[in-house]
Design a protein around this motif. Structure first.
Motif: not given
Length: 511
Positions: A87-114
């Motif tokens: 027996a084996g299995s695969t869990q598949s979890l969609p990634l989403a944008p992580l919380a944006v830090p308050s000091n994030r520079v405008a235009g900086a790429p958005v980090v995705q994850g869990l």
């Protein structure tokens, strides 16, 4: 378009049944049954696995889960079971944008994850996305929690550039199914918690006059990214001797430290029988191991032309797909072949080095499930695998003596074979046992097709980032993945050992 021979084998059988299978035109010289010396082995049955979709998901701090699941909770075990896959299995979890830090520079790429979350047990992770042609320009890192503890690992890097391990562009395997983009898989061991972050590459600094005031455009991440958590299931049970009394267990076939278990009658599934039957000339149906032969026995097993010099190494011991517990229901039913085996490409799996040799079958089952269920491939990508202790494993189904078409070196899968050394060898030296195993395997398999391990061969590119489609390329008969594609694989340290492998392989052939 390459010549492709496809066979389909459907077999219903019991343990006593042995089916000879006619070798396809692409097979090596026919081997005589007198020298095959197959082991007399059977397998203790295991519970069947049924792939379903879990729409309820796994409870956690974010995201939802779709997964393959085993039999429903509370299901009664059957008294008379077939020799089903673990027996084996695969869990598949969609990634989403992580919380944006308050000091994030405008235009900086958005980090995705869990963020940190619980999960059902798993041992291997990877990230996939919708478009197989899209590249992930960024870094992927994961942290995992050891099962039953509160201990979290440090952040670990996942190899993001993995498109070069794939079926050739325009091939039936790539065009005839839903193939996804994917990172390399990473073995993390038995875990029940996970955290992941995917950081896009930072935007390039504008260089044109007057551009300083314009915000640079972030590099977009691929659409539909998902975290795949793979549970390899249980290892195959050790096997009692065929024909022995059912109440007398035999010595385990694969690992000496495997605890003994009671012997039970075996009934092979049609899928397991089909994958085993293509090795009929070297092992009996249902065998977990193809035994090693001496040089003389190997030469005797090959039908050579009168007076021909047998440049072939002794056949090494090979653990079959059944031996490492491949779930034969996962793969595509048909076997694909190419015309010959003119060269061998050596890879590292990039799954990390934190595994024991006893865990190697679990690593293989995890990679196999990741290749098929997560990435959308027809089967395990490599033709063979080698672990750090030098054990050799059958990879893609179709027969170890035959020219099986793999999905290991984009642009150069035709008339070649792929060997994956389990681990990551960019900054770590490969174990001597693994390099020796590569030498032994290539001396035998290339010898079946008359190839000189120290020689050169001209291959026609099917299209890669290094050679455009149709270009004729002269390469070493034993090459590294990076020789056909601009990639780090098989890692700088393993690549440096290929010269040693060529020399040893040729010597084993008697050259």
């Amino acid at each position: 378009m390459r010549a492709l021979l496809v066979t389909s084998v459907g077999v219903t059988c019991a343990a006593a049944l042995t089916l000879p299978l006619a070798a396809p035109a692409s097979s090596a010289p026919v081997l005589s049954s007198a020298s095959a010396r197959p082991p007399s082995l059977t397998t203790e049955p295991r519970t069947d696995t049924t792939d379903t979709i879990d729409t309820s998901g796994t409870t956690g701090t974010s995201g939802t889960t779709t997964s393959d699941t085993t039999a429903p909770d509370g299901a009664e075990p059957r008294a008379a079971k077939s020799a089903a896959e673990p027996a084996g299995s695969t869990q598949s979890l969609p990634l989403a944008p992580l919380a944006v830090p308050s000091n994030r520079v405008a235009g900086a790429p958005v980090v995705q994850g869990l963020p940190q979350r619980d999960a059902r047990p798993f041992s291997l992770v990877g990230v996939v996305w919708d478009d197989a042609e899209a590249e992930l320009h960024g870094t992927v890192q994961v942290r995992t929690r050891a099962t039953g503890t509160t201990r979290w690992s440090d952040w670990q890097d996942v190899e993001a550039h993995n498109a070069d391990h794939a079926a050739d562009l325009g091939s039936a395997e790539r065009e005839g199914r839903t193939v996804r983009g994917a990172t390399a898989p990473l073995w993390v061991g038995d875990s029940d918690g996970v955290e992941v972050r995917v950081r896009p590459e930072s935007p390039a600094t504008p260089e044109s006059p007057g551009s300083q005031d314009r915000a640079a455009t972030p590099v977009p991440l691929p659409e539909g990214m998902r975290l795949e958590l793979v549970d390899p299931g249980e290892d195959p049970a050790p096997e009692p001797a065929r024909g022995a009394p059912a109440n007398r267990a035999a010595v385990p076939a694969v690992f000496a430290d495997t605890p003994p278990t009671a012997a039970l009658p075996e009934v092979l599934t049609a899928e397991i029988a089909a994958a085993s039957a293509v090795n009929a000339e070297v092992a009996e149906l249902g065998a977990s191991v193809i035994p090693a032969l001496t040089q003389a026995e190997t030469v005797e097993s090959v039908n050579l032309a009168p007076g021909a010099k047998p440049y072939i190494g002794p056949r090494p011991r090979i653990v079959t797909r059944k031996g490492w517990g491949a779930d034969e229901k996962l793969r595509e039913r048909n076997f694909g072949y190419t015309k010959s085996v003119k060269a061998a490409f050596v890879h590292h799996s990039a799954t990390g080095n934190n595994y024991t040799c006893k865990q190697a079958p679990s690593v293989l089952r995890s990679i196999y499930r990741y290749h098929v269920k997560s990435s959308g491939w027809r089967d395990f990508g490599y033709n063979f695998a080698v672990d750090k202790c030098g054990n050799i494993y059958e990879g893609r189904a179709g027969g170890v003596t035959k020219a099986v078409l793999g999905a290991h070196t984009l642009g150069f899968n035709t008339n070649t074979m792929g060997i994956a050394v389990l681990g990551s060898y960019g900054s770590t030296n490969p174990p001597a046992a693994a390099v020796t195993a590569v030498s032994k395997l290539t001396a035998w398999k290339l010898g079946l097709f008359g190839a000189n391990p120290k020689g050169k061969v001209t291959l026609v590119s099917g299209g890669s980032n290094k050679y455009r489609k149709g270009v004729k390329v002269k390469m070493n008969v034993i090459s590294g993945h990076r020789d056909g594609f601009a990639t780090e694989c098989p890692g700088a340290r393993l690549y440096k050992k290929l010269g040693t492998a060529r020399t040893s392989s040729a010597k084993l052939q008697g050259r």
